[in-house]
Design a protein around this motif. Structure first.
Motif, PDB file in Angstrom:
ATOM      1  N   GLY A  22       0.811  -1.211   0.000  1.00  0.00           N
ATOM      2  CA  GLY A  22       0.000   0.000   0.000  1.00  0.00           C
ATOM      3  C   GLY A  22       0.844   1.261   0.000  1.00  0.00           C
ATOM      4  N   THR A  23       0.362   2.291  -0.670  1.00  0.00           N
ATOM      5  CA  THR A  23       1.137   3.525  -0.810  1.00  0.00           C
ATOM      6  C   THR A  23       1.194   4.344   0.479  1.00  0.00           C
ATOM      7  N   ARG A  24       0.469   3.932   1.508  1.00  0.00           N
ATOM      8  CA  ARG A  24       0.572   4.631   2.799  1.00  0.00           C
ATOM      9  C   ARG A  24       1.722   4.107   3.652  1.00  0.00           C
TER      10      ARG A  24
ATOM     11  N   ILE B  22       0.162 -14.399  -5.112  1.00  0.00           N
ATOM     12  CA  ILE B  22       0.226 -13.059  -4.532  1.00  0.00           C
ATOM     13  C   ILE B  22       0.455 -13.171  -3.031  1.00  0.00           C
ATOM     14  N   ILE B  23       1.281 -12.282  -2.498  1.00  0.00           N
ATOM     15  CA  ILE B  23       1.439 -12.172  -1.043  1.00  0.00           C
ATOM     16  C   ILE B  23       0.927 -10.794  -0.631  1.00  0.00           C
ATOM     17  N   LEU B  24      -0.132 -10.784   0.169  1.00  0.00           N
ATOM     18  CA  LEU B  24      -0.701  -9.540   0.685  1.00  0.00           C
ATOM     19  C   LEU B  24      -0.395  -9.434   2.175  1.00  0.00           C
ATOM     20  N   TYR B  25       0.122  -8.295   2.588  1.00  0.00           N
ATOM     21  CA  TYR B  25       0.455  -8.120   4.000  1.00  0.00           C
ATOM     22  C   TYR B  25      -0.740  -7.603   4.791  1.00  0.00           C
ATOM     23  N   THR B  26      -0.932  -8.212   5.979  1.00  0.00           N
ATOM     24  CA  THR B  26      -2.025  -7.823   6.866  1.00  0.00           C
ATOM     25  C   THR B  26      -1.691  -6.510   7.562  1.00  0.00           C
ATOM     26  N   SER B  27      -2.651  -5.992   8.303  1.00  0.00           N
ATOM     27  CA  SER B  27      -2.445  -4.712   8.980  1.00  0.00           C
ATOM     28  C   SER B  27      -1.484  -4.806  10.151  1.00  0.00           C
ATOM     29  N   GLY B  28      -1.247  -6.021  10.653  1.00  0.00           N
ATOM     30  CA  GLY B  28      -0.279  -6.176  11.730  1.00  0.00           C
ATOM     31  C   GLY B  28      -0.762  -5.638  13.061  1.00  0.00           C
ATOM     32  N   THR B  29      -2.060  -5.717  13.331  1.00  0.00           N
ATOM     33  CA  THR B  29      -2.591  -5.131  14.567  1.00  0.00           C
ATOM     34  C   THR B  29      -2.140  -5.898  15.813  1.00  0.00           C
ATOM     35  N   THR B  30      -1.678  -7.124  15.656  1.00  0.00           N
ATOM     36  CA  THR B  30      -1.184  -7.882  16.810  1.00  0.00           C
ATOM     37  C   THR B  30       0.319  -8.084  16.734  1.00  0.00           C
ATOM     38  N   GLY B  31       0.996  -7.227  16.013  1.00  0.00           N
ATOM     39  CA  GLY B  31       2.444  -7.343  15.860  1.00  0.00           C
ATOM     40  C   GLY B  31       2.829  -6.893  14.472  1.00  0.00           C
ATOM     41  N   ARG B  32       3.893  -7.468  13.961  1.00  0.00           N
ATOM     42  CA  ARG B  32       4.309  -7.113  12.608  1.00  0.00           C
ATOM     43  C   ARG B  32       3.313  -7.653  11.592  1.00  0.00           C
ATOM     44  N   PRO B  33       3.215  -7.002  10.429  1.00  0.00           N
ATOM     45  CA  PRO B  33       2.324  -7.522   9.385  1.00  0.00           C
ATOM     46  C   PRO B  33       2.701  -8.946   8.998  1.00  0.00           C
TER      47      PRO B  33
ATOM     48  N   LEU C 246      -5.690  -1.254  -5.173  1.00  0.00           N
ATOM     49  CA  LEU C 246      -5.380  -2.539  -5.787  1.00  0.00           C
ATOM     50  C   LEU C 246      -4.471  -3.373  -4.889  1.00  0.00           C
ATOM     51  N   SER C 247      -3.839  -2.736  -3.924  1.00  0.00           N
ATOM     52  CA  SER C 247      -2.970  -3.459  -2.989  1.00  0.00           C
ATOM     53  C   SER C 247      -3.775  -4.142  -1.880  1.00  0.00           C
ATOM     54  N   HIS C 248      -5.102  -4.003  -1.918  1.00  0.00           N
ATOM     55  CA  HIS C 248      -5.982  -4.649  -0.946  1.00  0.00           C
ATOM     56  C   HIS C 248      -6.785  -5.727  -1.661  1.00  0.00           C
ATOM     57  N   VAL C 249      -7.116  -6.791  -0.960  1.00  0.00           N
ATOM     58  CA  VAL C 249      -7.804  -7.921  -1.594  1.00  0.00           C
ATOM     59  C   VAL C 249      -9.152  -7.520  -2.177  1.00  0.00           C
ATOM     60  N   THR C 250      -9.808  -6.530  -1.586  1.00  0.00           N
ATOM     61  CA  THR C 250     -11.096  -6.097  -2.127  1.00  0.00           C
ATOM     62  C   THR C 250     -10.938  -5.505  -3.521  1.00  0.00           C
ATOM     63  N   GLY C 251     -10.004  -4.565  -3.655  1.00  0.00           N
ATOM     64  CA  GLY C 251      -9.793  -3.941  -4.953  1.00  0.00           C
ATOM     65  C   GLY C 251      -9.237  -4.898  -5.985  1.00  0.00           C
ATOM     66  N   LEU C 252      -8.333  -5.775  -5.539  1.00  0.00           N
ATOM     67  CA  LEU C 252      -7.642  -6.648  -6.476  1.00  0.00           C
ATOM     68  C   LEU C 252      -8.491  -7.838  -6.912  1.00  0.00           C
TER      69      LEU C 252
END
Length: 212
Positions: free
Chosen positions: A66-68, A143-154, A189-195
């Motif tokens: 993601g670009t953020r 494809i490898i999509l990284y999670t938000s990492g809310t419980t640690g690293r993505p 597009l970097s999120h599973v919904t968009g992709l």
């Protein structure tokens, strides 16, 4: 000849296929082999989708970012995924770690404008060699999509070829999509919904995607 992608201009399925073959051939010439990771630090752009299809055609694994995301997150994701190639927006270059911090990244490419330390994306659009055709197994990672990492690293969530196709078919058939429909990609597009939920669902029916 149907429209596949609408951004600033329209790209037909025929042209998308040509772009896919050319990019795939150039990535292969750089040594990208089946199983290698190609990271896309891009917003919603036709280059993202052309790269995606080129990578899966030659057996490479796509790592959308993601670009953020910024320096620290990028350093972790690029190293954790083992990315060999990084394609990024020119105006995001300031957030990219130094070569010493991401030693596995052998090549960097910048789209739309020059960026320090990166080659132009146009280099991947030069006609040349043949694009190898890879025949993946259903359970191979696409494809490898990284999670938000809310419980640690993505965490790098692995999407298989079967999983992507199955999900796209499920969305497409549930929505009753046809080649006359268009999917408006208003999320990254970097999120599973968009992709998968929008883009793949529309394109698997032969429809078009409109990139916001």
């Amino acid at each position: 000849e149907r429209t596949a992608i609408v951004e600033e201009a329209s790209i037909s399925y025929r042209e998308l296929d040509r772009l896919t073959r050319v990019i795939g051939a150039n990535l292969s010439a750089l040594g990208v082999a089946p199983g290698d990771r190609v990271a896309l630090y891009l917003g919603n752009a036709w280059e993202f989708l052309a790269l995606l299809f080129a990578c899966v055609r030659i057996g490479a694994i796509v790592v959308p970012i993601g670009t953020r995301q910024r320096h620290a997150e990028l350093e972790f994701m690029l190293n954790d995924s083992g990315a060999k190639i990084l394609v990024h927006e020119a105006d995001l270059a300031e957030f990219i770690p130094t070569p010493a911090e991401i030693p596995g990244v052998a090549h960097r490419f910048s789209i739309r404008a020059p960026a320090p330390g990166a080659r132009s994306f146009d280099d991947l659009l030069k006609e040349g060699g043949a694009c190898p055709a890879h025949n993946p197994r259903e359970e191979d990672v696409a494809i490898i999509l990284y999670t938000s990492g809310t419980t640690g690293r993505p965490k790098g969530a692995q999407l298989t070829h079967l999983g992507v196709i199955h999900s796209a078919l499920a969305f497409s058939r549930t929505f009753g999509l046809t080649e006359q429909d268009r999917g408006y990609v208003a999320v990254p597009l970097s999120h599973v919904t968009g992709l998968v939920g929008v883009t793949m669902a529309a394109m698997i029916a032969g429809g078009a995607v409109v990139l916001m």
